[in-house]
Design an enzyme around this catalytic site. Structure first.
Site, PDB file in Angstrom:
ATOM      1  N   GLY A 127      -9.498   6.183  42.454  1.00  0.00           N
ATOM      2  CA  GLY A 127     -10.078   4.287  42.323  1.00  0.00           C
ATOM      3  C   GLY A 127     -10.816   4.400  41.592  1.00  0.00           C
ATOM      4  N   GLU A 140      -3.699  20.230  58.343  1.00  0.00           N
ATOM      5  CA  GLU A 140      -3.152  21.311  57.259  1.00  0.00           C
ATOM      6  C   GLU A 140      -3.954  22.343  57.378  1.00  0.00           C
ATOM      7  OE1 GLU A 140      -1.479  17.945  54.718  1.00  0.00           O
ATOM      8  OE2 GLU A 140      -3.666  18.795  54.982  1.00  0.00           O
ATOM      9  N   GLY A 180     -18.580   6.563  40.452  1.00  0.00           N
ATOM     10  CA  GLY A 180     -17.423   7.062  41.179  1.00  0.00           C
ATOM     11  C   GLY A 180     -16.072   7.555  40.025  1.00  0.00           C
ATOM     12  N   ALA A 212      -5.245   8.493  48.863  1.00  0.00           N
ATOM     13  CA  ALA A 212      -5.556   8.336  47.776  1.00  0.00           C
ATOM     14  C   ALA A 212      -5.060   7.092  46.777  1.00  0.00           C
ATOM     15  CB  ALA A 212      -5.229   9.809  46.456  1.00  0.00           C
TER      16      ALA A 212
END
Length: 423
Positions: A18, A174, A14, A319
């Site tokens: 992270g 949003e 990934g 995040a």
């Protein structure tokens, strides 16, 4: 691929926040690093909704992983989709009988959409997690207006000009605010048979308030700000049906040809790969040091992991949390290589909550200070620009936002990825 040289081999699955942060924090450590991702780019996901709503181009929020890691001679980047993990043989399994051996494995595989047992809704109500999702949603929104321009039947036209957003978290809020501005400001006067100001944007939230992770007064401000933009906010009534004609919530049907899912996420199948315990969202329940129970050489971070704070609440899937976990894992690996294998618990530092409502308002809760309105919007913008990668992208996004702020015009209004007659 065998472990090879004898140097400790760290495999990171990934290349999200992270995974990249863990890679960065291992710079200079006596290790070899292999980063595996099914996509060739790192995505700045907090701004993905702006691609979906025509404010930004895809290249402004995504960067090739190989380019980001080009100066790291200790890092190998592989494009591939992981199918499983052989913990006994310490290998990551990919398709076509390929595998990669590891000494330490870091699972940072992110999340996908969760439809709460209604996976059949996904084709009708796309979620927003990838670049492909964003361009699909952008295409659906713009095609709705194009089809409405052709439609003579008032009821069908009304359904085409109704957009339903399911989920009142930051993404839903949003999206709702930006879509309302797109319809009521940006597109105004560009069509001849429809008035885009008649567009209905309906935000549906099953809970009793939007932005439930914010303080109640900030949630109330966000709701009022959305309503000033023309958004209809429906609270306390979960969606029970979703089809090509619209959605049903609270026992009544809303005819809407465009539906967007922002209600929930589920972790990647990492827990299934290893046969370990997961929470209801599929996240691996990890030890306090972010290792898997019974697997001291495997870490899970970000949306892949369920880790609790001292107050018993789970660390949020945002995040900053993923980046903090990536750094923690890198430091743990460094300590182990130095001979210290004492488990060190991960401590999450909450930097605050932010959400924007259109181009003139936002809500911010840093704990020690809370802001709303235009000042909050500027703080929100500066914070996001700071975390973008590269001067070029910071300048491009800044100029795009300034142009939108001053003129109301959005330049990324391209219908791509699909047939124009399919909304």
């Amino acid at each position: 691929m065998a472990a090879g040289s004898g140097t400790h081999h760290v495999v990171i699955v990934g290349a999200g926040f992270g995974g990249l942060e863990c890679t960065r924090a291992l710079d200079g450590a006596p290790v070899r690093v292999t980063v595996i991702d099914q996509r060739n780019h790192h995505l700045f996901q907090p701004l993905l909704y702006q691609v979906a709503t025509t404010s930004l181009a895809t290249s402004e929020i995504a960067w090739p992983v190989r380019h980001l890691l080009r100066r790291r001679r200790d890092v190998t980047t592989l494009l591939g989709q992981v199918a499983g993990v052989d913990a006994a043989d310490k290998r990551v399994l990919l398709g076509d009988d390929r595998s990669v051996a590891y000494d330490t494995l870091v699972l940072a595989t992110g999340a996908r959409h969760a439809y709460f047992g209604h996976d059949e809704w996904e084709p009708l109500a796309p979620g927003l997690k990838t670049i492909e999702d964003a361009t699909t949603i952008r295409r659906a929104i713009l095609n709705a207006f194009e089809q409405a321009e052709w439609e003579a039947d008032p009821e069908k036209r009304r359904a085409l000009l109704t957009l339903a957003i399911i989920g009142g978290g930051p993404t839903g809020v949003e999206l709702a605010g930006t879509i309302a501005e797109l319809a009521h400001e940006t597109l105004r006067g560009e069509f001849r048979n429809i008035d885009t100001r008649e567009t209905r944007v309906v935000l549906i939230e099953a809970g009793d308030r939007i932005l439930s992770n914010f303080r109640p007064n900030l949630s109330a401000y966000a709701k009022a700000a959305l309503e000033r933009l023309g958004v209809t906010v429906e609270l306390g009534r979960p969606v029970t049906e979703c089809d090509s004609d619209g959605v049903v919530f609270g026992g009544r049907r809303l005819h809407a040809r465009t539906i967007i899912w922002a209600a929930g996420v589920a972790a990647s199948p990492a827990a299934e790969w290893l046969g370990v315990t997961s929470d209801r969202a599929g996240r691996v329940i990890v030890q306090p040091d972010l290792t898997l129970p019974g697997h001291a050489d495997i870490f899970a971070i970000g949306d892949t992991a369920h880790v609790e704070r001292p107050d018993g609440k789970p660390v949020p899937g945002v995040a900053p949390a993923a980046k903090q976990q990536g750094r923690h894992v890198a430091l743990t690996i460094r300590r182990r290589l130095g001979g210290d294998r004492t488990p060190q618990p991960f401590r999450y530092r909450h930097d605050g909550d932010l959400a924007t409502i259109g181009k003139r308002a936002a809500v911010i809760d840093f704990g020690w200070i809370r802001l709303t309105g235009r000042i909050a919007w500027w703080v929100w913008g500066l914070a996001h620009i700071y975390f973008l990668i590269g001067l070029r992208n910071r300048l491009a996004v800044s100029l795009s936002w300034l142009w939108i702020y001053v003129t109301g015009q959005r330049s990324a209004r391209l219908i791509t990825q699909g047939d124009a007659d399919k909304g």
